[in-house]
Design a protein around this motif. Sequence first.
Motif: not given
Length: 304
Positions: A135-152
């Motif tokens: 078990s351990f503590p963690f930290s994270a920072a908000q990221a700028v997201v480059e993403a792809v969404y595909t569908g029909r």
Amino acid sequence: MTRLGPLITLGSVLALAVVFLLANTQAGKPGSAAASVTTAPTTTAPTTTAPTTTSAPLHALYAGRSSGNQVTVAIAINGHKVAADLNAGQASEVSLQGSVNGSNFTLTSHSGPAMTGSISGQDMFGTVTGFLGQSFPFSAAQAVVEAVYTGRSSGNQVTLAVATDGDKAAAYVCNGKTIEAWLQGSVNGNQVSLTGTKGANLTGSLSGLDMFGTVTASAGLSFPFSAELSPRPAGVFQARIAVNGLATRIGWAVLPDGTQLGVAVAGTTKYPAPPLDLSNDSFTLGGASFTAAAVAGNETVVSP
């Protein structure tokens, strides 16, 4: 369209965040995977309880590390849903999912590890339990997201691919024959709003790791659609070339299984796009070879 479980597409986007953190380098070309991230400077993991905060953002990706830097952490939030990926290298990886309540979140996994924490501004703090017996503590920072969404569209009339880059987005929709439209616009929270020429537009909402909404290819041609976060080779692709002296623009919407639909436009003439070789993004038309380019969400694809 065929629906995939939430952790299937999530694994693609979060795995890239982990690779980014491990390599500590900029992501590759647009569309090279489901998502890439650019993180803010990593904060030091706390050893005390994080401060009381306001509600979490509707749609965000966080990336960070455990306090001892042994484990990378990537967390995706969409509405009240949250999912995460923990990676300690050497195939030691686990995916979790859970919920967000205000600024607090809780995640669990089938294999035992769990996460709890809270969000403060653009930072996230919390504790991982039961991962590799620790078990351990963690930290994270908000990221700028480059993403792809595909569908029909719901009736399979058109296929679409949407590329996002932070708060910007670009998209291509077509039927692989004569219907096609380029769109660009913004991502505001979990709302996506794109416009094109001749009445083309898209309005959508991000829910979990999916996008739902309505797309209009041109005046009178509107369809409800669903799309999902998608890994390479999925993406928006285009090429601007000359064929037999005619300026030609070709667009492709590529799905994660390699299925692709596209339309070539030369003046007022439209015809099916040639097959795109997804190993190197090349294609042949009129006896000549060309290379297409993946489109990023912040690119201008609609001409004034």
